[in-house]
Write a protein that holds these residues in place. Sequence first.
Motif, PDB file in Angstrom:
ATOM      1  N   GLU A  83     -18.789  19.079 -28.713  1.00 23.16           N
ATOM      2  CA  GLU A  83     -19.649  20.204 -28.340  1.00 23.16           C
ATOM      3  C   GLU A  83     -20.946  20.038 -29.122  1.00 23.16           C
ATOM      4  OE1 GLU A  83     -19.258  23.959 -30.234  1.00 23.16           O
ATOM      5  OE2 GLU A  83     -19.790  22.734 -31.959  1.00 23.16           O
ATOM      6  N   THR A  85     -22.789  22.798 -30.763  1.00 20.61           N
ATOM      7  CA  THR A  85     -23.150  23.812 -31.758  1.00 20.61           C
ATOM      8  C   THR A  85     -23.044  23.326 -33.216  1.00 20.61           C
ATOM      9  OG1 THR A  85     -22.271  25.360 -30.155  1.00 20.61           O
ATOM     10  CG2 THR A  85     -22.801  26.258 -32.315  1.00 20.61           C
ATOM     11  N   GLY A 120     -12.678  19.502 -12.601  1.00 20.44           N
ATOM     12  CA  GLY A 120     -13.419  20.389 -13.512  1.00 20.44           C
ATOM     13  C   GLY A 120     -13.105  20.154 -14.977  1.00 20.44           C
ATOM     14  N   PHE A 125     -17.869  14.694 -20.343  1.00 28.28           N
ATOM     15  CA  PHE A 125     -18.556  15.589 -19.406  1.00 28.28           C
ATOM     16  C   PHE A 125     -19.926  15.895 -19.987  1.00 28.28           C
ATOM     17  CE2 PHE A 125     -17.811  19.574 -21.814  1.00 28.28           C
ATOM     18  CZ  PHE A 125     -16.787  19.162 -22.654  1.00 28.28           C
ATOM     19  N   GLN A 127     -22.975  18.882 -20.953  1.00 27.15           N
ATOM     20  CA  GLN A 127     -23.307  20.301 -21.154  1.00 27.15           C
ATOM     21  C   GLN A 127     -24.815  20.458 -21.277  1.00 27.15           C
ATOM     22  OE1 GLN A 127     -21.407  21.613 -24.818  1.00 27.15           O
ATOM     23  NE2 GLN A 127     -19.549  22.274 -23.760  1.00 27.15           N
ATOM     24  N   GLU A 131     -29.120  27.424 -28.382  1.00 22.24           N
ATOM     25  CA  GLU A 131     -28.776  28.066 -29.658  1.00 22.24           C
ATOM     26  C   GLU A 131     -29.989  28.826 -30.166  1.00 22.24           C
ATOM     27  OE1 GLU A 131     -25.722  27.820 -30.249  1.00 22.24           O
ATOM     28  OE2 GLU A 131     -25.030  25.826 -29.657  1.00 22.24           O
ATOM     29  N   LEU A 261     -12.755  28.536 -29.892  1.00 17.37           N
ATOM     30  CA  LEU A 261     -13.291  27.933 -31.118  1.00 17.37           C
ATOM     31  C   LEU A 261     -13.353  28.995 -32.214  1.00 17.37           C
ATOM     32  CD1 LEU A 261     -16.224  26.164 -29.226  1.00 17.37           C
ATOM     33  CD2 LEU A 261     -14.129  25.067 -30.024  1.00 17.37           C
ATOM     34  N   GLY A 284     -19.880  29.275 -21.438  1.00 25.14           N
ATOM     35  CA  GLY A 284     -19.183  30.013 -22.491  1.00 25.14           C
ATOM     36  C   GLY A 284     -20.048  30.077 -23.734  1.00 25.14           C
ATOM     37  N   GLY A 285     -19.973  31.191 -24.446  1.00 26.60           N
ATOM     38  CA  GLY A 285     -20.774  31.278 -25.669  1.00 26.60           C
ATOM     39  C   GLY A 285     -20.476  32.518 -26.462  1.00 26.60           C
ATOM     40  N   TYR A 288     -22.151  33.471 -33.722  1.00 24.52           N
ATOM     41  CA  TYR A 288     -21.413  32.710 -34.755  1.00 24.52           C
ATOM     42  C   TYR A 288     -22.157  32.765 -36.094  1.00 24.52           C
ATOM     43  CZ  TYR A 288     -24.712  29.127 -33.102  1.00 24.52           C
ATOM     44  OH  TYR A 288     -25.847  28.456 -32.733  1.00 24.52           O
ATOM     45  N   GLY A 304     -25.340  31.608 -29.169  1.00 28.56           N
ATOM     46  CA  GLY A 304     -25.650  30.512 -28.236  1.00 28.56           C
ATOM     47  C   GLY A 304     -24.639  30.417 -27.126  1.00 28.56           C
ATOM     48  N   ALA A 306     -23.063  27.326 -23.920  1.00 26.50           N
ATOM     49  CA  ALA A 306     -23.170  26.027 -23.247  1.00 26.50           C
ATOM     50  C   ALA A 306     -22.624  26.154 -21.836  1.00 26.50           C
ATOM     51  CB  ALA A 306     -22.385  24.971 -24.025  1.00 26.50           C
ATOM     52  N   GLY A 307     -23.209  25.399 -20.928  1.00 23.89           N
ATOM     53  CA  GLY A 307     -22.746  25.357 -19.541  1.00 23.89           C
ATOM     54  C   GLY A 307     -22.227  23.964 -19.227  1.00 23.89           C
ATOM     55  N   ARG A 311     -19.038  21.282 -13.739  1.00 19.06           N
ATOM     56  CA  ARG A 311     -18.499  22.477 -13.051  1.00 19.06           C
ATOM     57  C   ARG A 311     -19.581  23.123 -12.188  1.00 19.06           C
ATOM     58  NH1 ARG A 311     -14.334  24.966 -17.556  1.00 19.06           N
ATOM     59  NH2 ARG A 311     -13.345  22.959 -17.947  1.00 19.06           N
TER      60      ARG A 311
END
Length: 416
Positions: A83, A85, A120, A125, A127, A131, A261, A284-285, A288, A304, A306-307, A311
């Motif tokens: 990821e 972040t 999916g 993948f 993203q 942030e 997470l 999703g975000g 944090y 933040g 991410a997409g 998908r």
Amino acid sequence: MTDKLQAVRGTKDLLPANFRAHEYIIEVAKKNATLYGYEAMSTPIIEYSKVFNRTLGDSSDVVSKEMYSFLDKSNDEIALRPEFTAGIMRSFISNGLHHTLPLKFFSYGPVFRYDRPQSGRQRQFHQFNFEHLGGSGACTDAEIIKLAADILTDCGLNEEVELQINSLGCTESKKVYQEKIFTYFSQHQDKLSTDSIQRLTKNPLRILDSKDEQDKQIAQLAPLVADSYTREAQKYFEEVLTYLDLLKVKYTINPRLVRGLDYYCHTAFEFIAPKLGSQSTLIGGGRYDGLSTIMGGPAVAAVGFAGGIERFALMRDYNILRTRSVVVVPIGEESINASLSLANELRQNKIPTVVKIEGKVDKRLQYALNIAAKYIIFIGEEEILSNKYKIKDLDKHQESLLGFEEIVKLINASQL
Ligand code: HAM
């Protein structure tokens, strides 16, 4: 017999039509990044594994099962990023950027998770990621959620997605909740999966996102995080919802949304597209605020999301046309040089041009159609002598005899 070479399981080639869809989605994200004041930045695909281990949570699926990590030639433990972040926070700390807060970062690129591949869900993948570091206050959460919603709208997906939102509360609420949930799952220990028994001591919250069917059933009756909110946490969540109303963002509160997470606190959200089935989260975000300090940096409020580009691509046929071009076809060996020169002149005028030398004339015409060319120019002896070229508009099926300057004018006027 040799084995047929194949792409690694869970990875996919981005062939041109698919690549164009990806580029389109990234372009939409980029435009929204500019609109909301985010600047593009990127961090390396490889990081020391410890950047992710504790920050995402030792007991999270991403760290415990899905990380691509290995020892490099210096015996350093390296991971392919699962990821963005944590890597961005590492960059923020190691570059000493805290003097320049607030910072709004936009990134995109490949991400790696070793999970069972299905529609999916891939092992490599892509993203796009946003942030906002140093952004505190409920209006910041609402603004970034609106940004995510705008990207979905610009991709033509707003009718098909639902925003689900929850609050995980502040550190204090999380602590209380963790105790409650530990007690609850301890009572059902004999029925939990082996993975979840381990999660119980490490971080019982992670049992809530277990994929095991029996765990899921038990989790359905687990206490809700909302019952452990402090007054401040409750107020913060209400404020976020009020700002979302102000920005006209529709949402559903999902009291069981905890995200997979560990670093989240307060707001957690997901944009879900039910038609994608089990892998239905497009974006999703959440907030944090504690991540920087866990990583040894200064206290920084942060939010933040991410997409998942694959998908997004599954959601509709983006049908992005490739750039239209001009195909130059020499008729006979003697006009090859003239064709190459003409193509060169056209490209110097910024007109995308392809020369098609090989094959019969009808095959070359077919080629021009296959690559969605807009014009075809035939060059034979006559054209070389007269400096006039036969140019055919493949959309209108019109042919004209024109000099070079006129050709450039015609093509520029038609905006390829
Ligand atoms: P995440 O929910 O793990 O969040 O991933 C974000 C998105 O990446 C998912 O909603 C999904 O669209 C896509 N995705 C995740 N795993 C896969 C996979 N195996 N195959 C295809 N797509 C996938 C994060 O990554 C957080 N870093 C988001 C964030 C940013 N939170 C705060 N800032």
